[in-house]
Design a protein around this motif. Sequence first.
Motif, short mmCIF file in Angstrom:
data_model
loop_
_atom_site.label_atom_id
_atom_site.label_comp_id
_atom_site.label_asym_id
_atom_site.label_seq_id
_atom_site.Cartn_x
_atom_site.Cartn_y
_atom_site.Cartn_z
N SER A 115 0.94 -1.27 0.14
CA SER A 115 0.10 0.06 0.10
C SER A 115 0.76 1.42 -0.02
N PRO A 116 1.80 1.41 -0.92
CA PRO A 116 2.48 2.55 -0.82
C PRO A 116 1.92 4.08 -1.14
N GLU A 322 12.81 -3.18 0.86
CA GLU A 322 11.58 -2.84 -0.22
C GLU A 322 10.47 -2.94 0.34
N ILE A 323 10.00 -3.42 1.47
CA ILE A 323 8.69 -3.17 2.27
C ILE A 323 9.12 -2.77 3.67
N GLY A 324 8.63 -1.76 4.25
CA GLY A 324 8.75 -1.69 5.72
C GLY A 324 7.40 -1.56 6.20
N ALA A 325 6.93 -2.70 6.88
CA ALA A 325 5.23 -2.41 7.35
C ALA A 325 5.49 -2.70 8.88
N MET A 326 4.93 -2.04 9.55
CA MET A 326 4.98 -1.83 10.97
C MET A 326 3.75 -2.83 11.59
N PRO A 327 4.06 -3.67 12.63
CA PRO A 327 3.13 -4.32 13.31
C PRO A 327 1.98 -3.52 14.04
#
Lengths: 437, 437
Positions: A115-116, A322-327
Amino acid sequence: MGDCDVVDMGFETLHDGQTIQFPPAILAQLGNDTDKATVCFYGHVDVQPAKKEDGWKTDPYTLTENNGNLYGRGATDNKGPVLAWIHAIDTYMALKKDIPVNLKFIIEGVEETGSPGLVKLLKEHEKFFSDVDYIVISDNVWLSRKPALTYGTRGNAYFFVEVESGKKDLHSGTFGGIIHESMRDMVYLLASLVDTSGRILIPGIYDDVAPLTEEENKLYNSIDFDMEEHKNNTEVNTFLYNTKEEILQHMWRYPSLSIHGIEGGFSGVGTKTVIPSKVIGKFSIRQVPNMQIPVVEKLVRKHLEDVFAKLNSPNRLKVSLEIGAMPWVAKVDDPQYEAAKRAIRKVFGIEPDLIRDGSTIPLARTFQDLTKKKVMMLPIGGADDGEHSQNEKISRSNYIQGTKIFASFFLELSKLHEDLQTKSNLKNAKIAQLIES
Amino acid sequence: MGDCDVVDMGFETLHDGQTIQFPPAILAQLGNDTDKATVCFYGHVDVQPAKKEDGWKTDPYTLTENNGNLYGRGATDNKGPVLAWIHAIDTYMALKKDIPVNLKFIIEGVEETGSPGLVKLLKEHEKFFSDVDYIVISDNVWLSRKPALTYGTRGNAYFFVEVESGKKDLHSGTFGGIIHESMRDMVYLLASLVDTSGRILIPGIYDDVAPLTEEENKLYNSIDFDMEEHKNNTEVNTFLYNTKEEILQHMWRYPSLSIHGIEGGFSGVGTKTVIPSKVIGKFSIRQVPNMQIPVVEKLVRKHLEDVFAKLNSPNRLKVSLEIGAMPWVAKVDDPQYEAAKRAIRKVFGIEPDLIRDGSTIPLARTFQDLTKKKVMMLPIGGADDGEHSQNEKISRSNYIQGTKIFASFFLELSKLHEDLQTKSNLKNAKIAQLIES
């Protein structure tokens, strides 16, 4: 009937410098009665790649019913739940009943790549979310055959590690034996990431993992989870752990590292006698509270650079996140969790399990952080749906009962919201009285 | 003009049980004068896979001339040399000159997968080869800008190592952390094969390598080999060895192991959060005299099984030998080597280098073993042609001079053959005289 806007989600610059526009998102609204609660539903209509030859029994892009199941890419992740939500609303309309809540929708098409464009959208359309009370996401699955409500998800730090030996691929006969081959460096690098017990070998990576409290530990005992059934769903013989509690904790509250594959090597069927020049290893870490993306990135980079330095390789190393998505973790005493419990009780006659999900819904965290609204995950898909896998499906029964849960949820939420409003009004009246007295 | 037969090359059973027919081979003949030498030319018209997006500057399947070079898949390996040979014959015909040798051709279409039908063909068409004196293969390249004759090639033992964790791919979020992932086992297995100095780590693999004699060692000193030029051709900065002698020996007379890639993992562009269920690692060993394929296979299998056992993985391991092609060494005092030297002297005015080739022409060995004929490799392609690589080419100059070498070779060979016949006739006459006396 309602209002519907198609909004820009920005663009991506590819590795070759080309830019591509992301598919736009849909923002829609149905009802704006200020006495009613406003629920915003998030869904996505993009899917993971799928090809028949990956091992699908049916065409992945033609929904096919077989033996009570609806097969097709996106059946459970996430087109099925999006349609079920719309179906629930449609039923109110068909029965000419008043929908007891105001509804908002955000439907996007870039979820599977993290979801950039969402942050930009949430910032630019702050007004759209300003009157939203609750946000509902239905983009995960139950843990067992029992309905569930999800209050946490893991994050995802997806890395590329690139090794380049030269400008072009070479013939392994002509040049094998005199070249520092990039694939050799690659397998050494990837083999340094995780041990055979599943423990991540990157120094410091566990330092920020929230300690397991006695109270949290008790929570896992009460979860309805059948290990054998889960093994059947995964079609795997042996798990890394033997107890229900360890399995649940390692799926939900501990980080994991998976190696997905290598781009640039020979990956076709058959044989090719090539020394690939540039190969890109792909792996990801599902991180958990309180791990921070920049810290994870720093530790991964340092570890890979240290391992690479020991190889004494003249090749070029490049590490990129490349993707950095938080918990994400929610408070389970939010009114919408209570409303969903009641809805499930009504449709199924049982209490749902309160669970987490090991996978990442970057949105849950993003919505919570940017809109400051209460976010709930209300899954309707079954544990064996196989999202991201071959032969993804949703069962006909889950689809229909899921639709009923959504419809019932609107009603229960409106009642709870009304009670809350009344309480709040009474409280305000008392305050006013006190002030006046 | 000549005779031409299209002959069956058999079929292959694919992994899924399907069978596919191999493209047929061509056996042709031109001239059958018993006073003349008979030369059989071997060539192949199949090529390695090539896609524009691999990094080709031009369409790989449209021959494109640029700056004196002819670019296209197969330009040098092996369509160019096949055409040059035909061109040489065509020139004799155009000039209405008698071709000084009888010519035979075998042209096949499955060389790049190890010529699986050739043994059967050679056995079934024994008669075709019975009157052949010399076999010429032109399926490799020079070592430098200097013309060369090749008297040895390495073999190729191409292995698949397969690890299967379950029946289907899984979502790395939902299942990461509790599964024994097949990619983890795979990178451990592949990392156990070769060390950072290029040494193969499979116990016992070097035991049968022919020892380097003082005499052979001297041979490498005299070869014209420019390391810097070779580096430029490979577009690699650093080789594994620093001296010309070591480089040549490790290309030609020592075994090497290359890891080509992994099938079944995520190998596409971008990100995919998948735990692959079945992955197949692909690597090959270029083996040398006196290594035997069955021994190599046994050692590789044992090594991988030992490494896998230490992983304590519940996954399924499968090791298979997909190509088993023997190395080849010829006697450089064969008349056709002398004829080729004379032809090169005539066209270029210099002595050719007598070299080996690190890559595998399974045919050379197969022809030698099955037909018992003298086999020579007479390359016309340049060192920088990039066979199997992106932007494969043959230079216009090499193509034209190569055609001249072939034409001149026919003439020189016929003269030598005549001398030999005369000597043989004289010898026979003397023997007859002695018997009669």
